[in-house]
Design a protein around this motif. Structure first.
Motif, mmCIF file in Angstrom:
data_model
loop_
_atom_site.group_PDB
_atom_site.id
_atom_site.type_symbol
_atom_site.label_atom_id
_atom_site.label_comp_id
_atom_site.label_asym_id
_atom_site.label_seq_id
_atom_site.Cartn_x
_atom_site.Cartn_y
_atom_site.Cartn_z
ATOM 1 N N LEU A 19 18.363 2.987 -13.678
ATOM 2 C CA LEU A 19 17.758 3.587 -14.732
ATOM 3 C C LEU A 19 17.912 2.253 -15.746
ATOM 4 C CD1 LEU A 19 16.882 5.188 -17.344
ATOM 5 C CD2 LEU A 19 18.895 6.488 -17.048
ATOM 6 N N PHE A 20 18.861 1.814 -15.694
ATOM 7 C CA PHE A 20 19.537 0.500 -16.440
ATOM 8 C C PHE A 20 19.105 -1.031 -16.464
ATOM 9 C CE2 PHE A 20 22.619 2.904 -17.836
ATOM 10 C CZ PHE A 20 22.701 3.192 -19.116
ATOM 11 N N SER A 21 18.841 -1.222 -15.034
ATOM 12 C CA SER A 21 18.459 -2.673 -13.980
ATOM 13 C C SER A 21 16.234 -2.423 -14.399
ATOM 14 C CB SER A 21 18.686 -2.382 -13.427
ATOM 15 O OG SER A 21 18.623 -1.061 -12.373
ATOM 16 N N GLY A 22 16.361 -1.070 -13.642
ATOM 17 C CA GLY A 22 14.889 -0.780 -13.967
ATOM 18 C C GLY A 22 13.981 -1.071 -11.929
ATOM 19 N N HIS A 23 15.089 -1.526 -11.484
ATOM 20 C CA HIS A 23 14.960 -2.295 -10.000
ATOM 21 C C HIS A 23 14.659 -1.078 -9.354
ATOM 22 C CE1 HIS A 23 15.361 -4.150 -5.409
ATOM 23 N NE2 HIS A 23 15.450 -5.224 -6.673
ATOM 24 N N PRO A 24 13.396 -0.664 -8.263
ATOM 25 C CA PRO A 24 13.009 0.381 -7.360
ATOM 26 C C PRO A 24 14.309 0.584 -6.169
ATOM 27 C CG PRO A 24 11.315 -1.451 -6.797
ATOM 28 C CD PRO A 24 12.338 -1.255 -8.141
ATOM 29 N N GLY A 25 14.987 -0.392 -5.989
ATOM 30 C CA GLY A 25 15.644 -0.269 -4.944
ATOM 31 C C GLY A 25 16.520 0.771 -4.891
ATOM 32 N N ALA A 34 16.060 0.385 4.019
ATOM 33 C CA ALA A 34 17.084 1.084 4.971
ATOM 34 C C ALA A 34 18.001 1.036 4.610
ATOM 35 C CB ALA A 34 16.906 0.912 6.784
ATOM 36 N N ALA A 35 18.362 -0.558 4.354
ATOM 37 C CA ALA A 35 20.038 -0.809 3.997
ATOM 38 C C ALA A 35 20.021 0.071 2.678
ATOM 39 C CB ALA A 35 19.854 -2.526 4.025
ATOM 40 N N LEU A 36 19.593 -0.053 1.923
ATOM 41 C CA LEU A 36 19.713 0.615 -0.084
ATOM 42 C C LEU A 36 20.342 1.860 0.630
ATOM 43 C CD1 LEU A 36 17.344 -0.761 -2.029
ATOM 44 C CD2 LEU A 36 19.837 -1.752 -1.708
ATOM 45 N N PHE A 37 18.998 2.962 1.589
ATOM 46 C CA PHE A 37 19.704 3.493 2.208
ATOM 47 C C PHE A 37 20.994 4.571 2.263
ATOM 48 C CE2 PHE A 37 19.187 7.595 4.591
ATOM 49 C CZ PHE A 37 18.228 8.714 3.869
ATOM 50 N N ALA A 38 21.459 3.584 3.822
ATOM 51 C CA ALA A 38 23.067 3.985 4.021
ATOM 52 C C ALA A 38 23.730 2.921 2.893
ATOM 53 C CB ALA A 38 22.939 2.686 5.232
ATOM 54 N N LEU A 39 23.963 1.999 1.841
ATOM 55 C CA LEU A 39 24.330 2.188 1.343
ATOM 56 C C LEU A 39 24.932 3.284 -0.128
ATOM 57 C CD1 LEU A 39 23.989 -1.914 -0.099
ATOM 58 C CD2 LEU A 39 25.920 -0.722 1.399
ATOM 59 N N GLY A 40 23.755 3.789 -0.036
ATOM 60 C CA GLY A 40 24.138 4.808 -0.818
ATOM 61 C C GLY A 40 24.878 6.610 -0.257
#
Length: 364
Positions: free
Chosen positions: A36-42, A142-148
């Protein structure tokens, strides 16, 4: 004797899992606020990965193992879906494979089916998010999914520590688990399962191909409508098939109307986080209702930071096409099953008529 309201609708909530709900809320809150604060879609993918991992209860014996399994397979499914969005034949084969996988897992019980529907949802979100924004790297998704998901796993380890549980419990015997799964699979007749699997493959492959060929934005409204409609075991009743399709379409229309009315990402984040916690705390044990509950939560998370709510008719059209594809595949399989039954009945009558004619000819 009158049934209670929960038994009437098939809901089996059990005791509220407030610990797992807190993990889900905190796990989804951090990536949502960062996005929300950064606006990055990742950060959307980190949020989806966090919710995917939070579906497992960390206080159960195999909760941590199931959490890691959900993270790894979900990340691979999301990346594959995003990669297949530009290849029609790859999308066709991949969705057909996931339809077959989901039907195969359903043979082994509701828990295995829940794993399958989670992977199918990740695949649909990966394909449907293609072209939205300038984030077009399947490996990074896939990497961001795994990080979350790993962020939620860290919170889950803390919850186990608060309760004084082992960080990694003892594992059951693999052969014992395989015996239980095999015993569960034998309850479903193989001929009925083949028609069930064929329905899933046909509907899933058609939906994936339509989204890719037509280049539909937010295509997960179409593919998720297909998978959600097919979850309710509609092989035996056309009336139930139509009722399920109408119900899914109405639920999608309500969600689209709410999102179009708000159209404010900060407000949607404030509303979404309590809904995620309540959904996880009162997670249904009934398979069909679990599918509806999980699908709605994933769709709301995917649409929380959306900036294109001025086009609600696009989402509504996608949902209508998805319901139509699912109903068409179901009707086709019902007609095919009736045709096979008629052919088998005719073949069974011919030997009986032949025996009767031979007996008549033997009589003096």
């Amino acid at each position: 004797m009158k049934k209670s309201f929960w038994k009437f609708i098939g809901w089996q909530p059990g005791r509220p899992a407030w610990g797992a709900a807190a993990v889900a809320g905190l796990g989804c809150a951090l990536p949502l606020l960062l996005g929300l604060f950064s606006g990055h879609p990742g950060f959307l993918w980190a949020t989806v990965g966090a919710f995917q991992a939070a579906k497992a209860n960390p206080l159960h014996r195999l909760g941590m193992l199931r959490m890691l399994l959900l993270i790894g397979l979900g990340a691979g499914s999301a990346g594959l879906g995003f990669w297949s969005a530009t290849h029609p034949l790859v999308s066709l084969g991949l969705f057909a494979f996931y339809g077959l996988l989901l039907a195969w897992l359903q043979r082994y019980g509701s828990e295995a089916g829940k794993l399958g529907i989670g992977l199918a949802i990740c695949l649909c979100l990966g394909q449907g998010q293609y072209g939205i924004g300038d984030f077009n790297n399947p490996q990074a998704i896939a990497a961001l999914f795994a990080l979350g998901g790993l962020w939620v796993t860290l919170l889950a380890f803390g919850l186990r520590g608060i309760h004084g549980l082992r960080m990694w419990p003892y594992m059951p015997r693999l052969f014992s688990m395989l015996k239980v799964l095999r015993r569960r699979a034998r309850r479903t007749p193989i001929r009925q399962w083949r028609l069930h699997a064929l329905t899933y493959m046909l509907a899933a492959a058609t939906s994936g191909l339509i989204v890719t060929m037509a280049n539909l934005p937010r295509g997960y409204w179409l593919t998720l409508a297909v998978f959600t409609t097919l979850q309710l075991d509609l092989q035996r009743s056309l009336v139930r098939a139509v009722q399920a399709g109408v119900g899914i379409f109405c639920a999608a229309a309500v969600l689209i109307y709410m999102g179009h009315s708000l159209a404010d990402p900060p407000m949607m984040v404030m509303i979404m986080l309590p809904l995620v916690m309540l959904s996880r705390a009162f997670q249904s044990n009934h398979y069909g209702l679990f599918v509806l509950q999980t699908t709605l939560s994933f769709v709301l998370l995917a649409e929380t930071l959306a900036q294109d709510w001025e086009l609600p008719q696009l989402r509504l059209i996608n949902a209508a096409i998805g319901v139509g594809v699912a109903l068409s595949a179901t009707l086709l399989m019902v007609a095919l099953r009736r045709l096979v039954a008629r052919i088998a009945l005719r073949r069974s009558r011919r030997p009986a008529e032949t025996d009767q004619d031979s007996n008549d000819s033997i009589k003096p």
